[in-house]
Design a protein around this motif. Sequence first.
Motif, PDB file in Angstrom:
ATOM      1  N   GLU B  40       0.825  -1.320  -0.101  1.00  0.00           N
ATOM      2  CA  GLU B  40       0.052  -0.017  -0.011  1.00  0.00           C
ATOM      3  C   GLU B  40       0.816   1.230  -0.029  1.00  0.00           C
ATOM      4  O   GLU B  40       0.575   2.341  -0.645  1.00  0.00           O
ATOM      5  N   GLY B  41       1.745   1.483   0.874  1.00  0.00           N
ATOM      6  CA  GLY B  41       2.672   2.383   0.881  1.00  0.00           C
ATOM      7  C   GLY B  41       3.412   2.758  -0.267  1.00  0.00           C
ATOM      8  O   GLY B  41       3.613   3.823  -0.855  1.00  0.00           O
ATOM      9  N   THR B  43       3.047   1.760  -3.321  1.00  0.00           N
ATOM     10  CA  THR B  43       2.205   2.185  -4.449  1.00  0.00           C
ATOM     11  C   THR B  43       1.554   3.526  -4.227  1.00  0.00           C
ATOM     12  O   THR B  43       1.256   4.334  -5.279  1.00  0.00           O
ATOM     13  N   THR B  44       1.220   3.884  -3.048  1.00  0.00           N
ATOM     14  CA  THR B  44       0.440   5.231  -2.745  1.00  0.00           C
ATOM     15  C   THR B  44       1.451   6.329  -2.770  1.00  0.00           C
ATOM     16  O   THR B  44       1.177   7.330  -3.062  1.00  0.00           O
ATOM     17  N   GLU B  45       2.481   6.110  -2.073  1.00  0.00           N
ATOM     18  CA  GLU B  45       3.440   7.119  -1.565  1.00  0.00           C
ATOM     19  C   GLU B  45       4.510   7.187  -2.581  1.00  0.00           C
ATOM     20  O   GLU B  45       5.233   8.213  -2.763  1.00  0.00           O
ATOM     21  N   ILE B  46       4.885   6.337  -3.482  1.00  0.00           N
ATOM     22  CA  ILE B  46       5.883   6.405  -4.408  1.00  0.00           C
ATOM     23  C   ILE B  46       5.144   6.363  -5.805  1.00  0.00           C
ATOM     24  O   ILE B  46       5.466   6.896  -6.773  1.00  0.00           O
ATOM     25  N   GLY B  47       4.627   5.246  -6.015  1.00  0.00           N
ATOM     26  CA  GLY B  47       4.126   4.854  -7.630  1.00  0.00           C
ATOM     27  C   GLY B  47       4.820   4.322  -8.429  1.00  0.00           C
ATOM     28  O   GLY B  47       5.859   3.663  -8.179  1.00  0.00           O
ATOM     29  N   THR B 420      -1.827  -1.995 -10.370  1.00  0.00           N
ATOM     30  CA  THR B 420      -2.155  -1.218  -9.171  1.00  0.00           C
ATOM     31  C   THR B 420      -2.632  -1.946  -8.028  1.00  0.00           C
ATOM     32  O   THR B 420      -2.842  -3.019  -8.033  1.00  0.00           O
ATOM     33  N   LEU B 421      -2.517  -1.316  -7.012  1.00  0.00           N
ATOM     34  CA  LEU B 421      -2.907  -1.998  -5.507  1.00  0.00           C
ATOM     35  C   LEU B 421      -4.236  -2.798  -5.383  1.00  0.00           C
ATOM     36  O   LEU B 421      -4.321  -3.697  -4.852  1.00  0.00           O
ATOM     37  N   ASP B 422      -5.380  -2.331  -6.297  1.00  0.00           N
ATOM     38  CA  ASP B 422      -6.532  -2.987  -6.375  1.00  0.00           C
ATOM     39  C   ASP B 422      -6.482  -4.527  -6.676  1.00  0.00           C
ATOM     40  O   ASP B 422      -7.439  -5.248  -6.559  1.00  0.00           O
ATOM     41  N   LYS B 423      -5.485  -4.606  -7.428  1.00  0.00           N
ATOM     42  CA  LYS B 423      -5.160  -5.978  -7.985  1.00  0.00           C
ATOM     43  C   LYS B 423      -4.783  -7.057  -6.963  1.00  0.00           C
ATOM     44  O   LYS B 423      -4.431  -8.480  -6.962  1.00  0.00           O
TER      45      LYS B 423
END
Lengths: 456, 456
Positions: B40-41, B43-47, B420-423
């Motif tokens: 989560e971190g 993908t959300t904070e760096i991508g 992406t995270l949802d996967k």
Amino acid sequence: MVRKLPRAALLAAIAALPFTSITAAATPQQGSGVAWDIVEGLTTEIGPRIAGSEAEARARAWADAKLKVLGFSNVKIEPFKANVWQRGPEHAKLTAPYQQPLAITALGFSVPTPADGLKADMVYFPTLAALEAAPQGSLKGKVAFVDHAMRRAQDGSGYGPYGNVRRKGPSIAAQKGAAGIVIRSAGTDSHRNPHTGATAWAEGVTPIPAGAVSNPDADLIARIAERGKPMQIDMTLMGKPNPGAPSGNVVAELPGRDPSLPIVLVACHLDSWDLGTGAIDDASGCAIVTAAALAAQKDGKTLRTIRVLWSGNEEMGMNGQGGGTHYAEMHGDEPHAVAMESDFGADNVWQVKNNFAPTNKALADKINAALWPMGIVPHPGETEGGADVGAIIAKQKLAVVDLGQDGMHYFDLHHTPDDTLDKVDPATLQQNVDAWTAVLKVIANEPGEIAEGVGG
Amino acid sequence: MVRKLPRAALLAAIAALPFTSITAAATPQQGSGVAWDIVEGLTTEIGPRIAGSEAEARARAWADAKLKVLGFSNVKIEPFKANVWQRGPEHAKLTAPYQQPLAITALGFSVPTPADGLKADMVYFPTLAALEAAPQGSLKGKVAFVDHAMRRAQDGSGYGPYGNVRRKGPSIAAQKGAAGIVIRSAGTDSHRNPHTGATAWAEGVTPIPAGAVSNPDADLIARIAERGKPMQIDMTLMGKPNPGAPSGNVVAELPGRDPSLPIVLVACHLDSWDLGTGAIDDASGCAIVTAAALAAQKDGKTLRTIRVLWSGNEEMGMNGQGGGTHYAEMHGDEPHAVAMESDFGADNVWQVKNNFAPTNKALADKINAALWPMGIVPHPGETEGGADVGAIIAKQKLAVVDLGQDGMHYFDLHHTPDDTLDKVDPATLQQNVDAWTAVLKVIANEPGEIAEGVGG
Ligand SMILES: [Zn+2]
Ligand SMILES: [Zn+2]
Ligand SMILES: [Zn+2]
Ligand SMILES: [Zn+2]
């Protein structure tokens, strides 16, 4: 180093030809018959056909030729002009608190951002109601982000309320002074394909740039909003209005045995959004109504004439600029008996509604009985008709039959780049044709009076 | 007109705050625990964090901080330089026989087209073998299109052969004189998201622009090829080499009770392709190995030190430019007992392989017994290790344990914007952590000699 791959003499022979009929698709999807032929042809030979474009004009010519080849009579292109919209370059990224590119697309009737991007603070709203509740002026110079939680529904009933985030959200944000708006796509998938669609500017509102991000991007924004750190966006959406652009309907007939009887009108729309190839929205609808009309006359003419309308500019045709309105202007004085539309993809028909007057109870019973063996359920709710037949229904208070399709997956694809041929299942496409054929055989052979519809 | 929506006092209060902790995601996906926190971190904070980029540097700093917070010792960033590649603007369309925009992405190490596009005839090849069989010079000035038919496989075994279309196809086309190449993505999905990935230019070949289209676009091209009409493409792929760019590994340890014993190395890669956020490739791998290392020491230190390697530049690290090679250079003289890697998403572990010497049969049995209750099947095939541990395995002839993950859906997402995270399913992510923990508890507590691996 490149390892030599084994090669067969056959393949060598194939490769010597510039083109070959042997293809090796990873996602094969085959079909046959009139309906498949129309969907395959429109998506392959025309592709995206946004209203007002040269591609939509090519689609009209394609439709005109196709309907003639299929044996329709009185095939006509009926041109009109419309105030539509055209896409421009578009991209966006979050610049704070984290740098993240966003999969974004402009909404129809968005106005352009500065060419080098609109850079602004972005404010998170969990719902459209929360946006509406924002104090006047609180969004000055900011971009509003509106989230929501659209879910799947077999009857597609989520699209009304959640589609309002797209239809009304931009006007509300503009009224609050926002410099722009980004919404979570009105869609049920989890792919990086945002859903476009037209917004409707409320009277007196000065339009602002308006876009939709894909669901995974909206998830990301929601997670960042939960962290409570200020967000900034840099977005470039260059789409702009395209006033007075050429569009047009294509109309064709299968004459009935008694031309004096009011006709049966079956409709779909020929234009599509520009991101995909309009396979489910709405090449499939045109395929279904056209194949069904032909099938209904396979063993000889029906009593009544069946007219097919492939409408132009459905997608941006609200406010009286669409093909449905133009059709009613052109044909509003000709007697119609019933109007039906197919504009909900190619998944199975599972439900039927009608608005027949009590005097036509026997006709309704006959239709329901014809659909009964296919497992299609009569539903007592109000009919909807649709955008392509709405104006003529209103003008003549027409009877309507709605064949409700399964919408569980429709909003995975609707108005996205993913609206492509591989999403059409030839078997369910044909089930639609069969259901429509069953209904048309009853209606177009009805000798008695078909009275005005009731309710709605 | 905009209809006033009902509003609640609560919503008004929420909307008055610039940010709120109430979100309304349409695709909620929640998880907890160390592994989820890492995916989560990141993908959300760096991508996206392509090798050599400023984003990859931010990811290293993030990893360094995170591993320290999690209680790891000897956390170090080990920088190196690499010849990588960077994306530029990219778009393409068919211009004959039909006008169709294409969803395209450049392959890593493609060279740029002219800025106003490469306009050329396009020749269809159903397979890589057909391309190879094309007569020398027959592609002069043309763009080759290479189709194929990759299918799902639980063990991911389609990626070797079909990935070769990407790895080798561009060199073959260049050798035949082609001006460019477009391939069907090496992927199993049907979305308009092309799959990127590096190509490897064969020695002496002059690189050409090389791209991949999504499966629906490849289907379209195949349908058009079947019609036998000459195809033309206009493609702009501005990606270009990025030589000597900064990358780096992040290394951290959970010390064991006996620092004199050879260590257990568990690895993943920190860099990702730039199209998605690298959730399954390979934030999940870093999450799995890191959470499992911690879980293995939850009840006290293991006998042996467990070292975690979050490698830089895995994606473009072939030819000795990757983090795995740099790790072996930096740490090749330190004794290692076993190396393991996680780089295949977050779906369930279903299979286990090892290359233990016959003298370690008891150890192998213990590992298999620990996984048995989880339904994980021992498989007699050769171990693979992976790119991040390959160099150290080769240098020290290391023993390897491969935990094979279910790859049925991996190539739907691999190297696409959809990573992406949802996967990531929190439950299967945790199943990976549990399986890895079970293996690490056995290996890191093995008191006897762990001999060199065999085979491979
Ligand atoms: Zn539609
Ligand atoms: Zn639509
Ligand atoms: Zn990887
Ligand atoms: Zn990868």
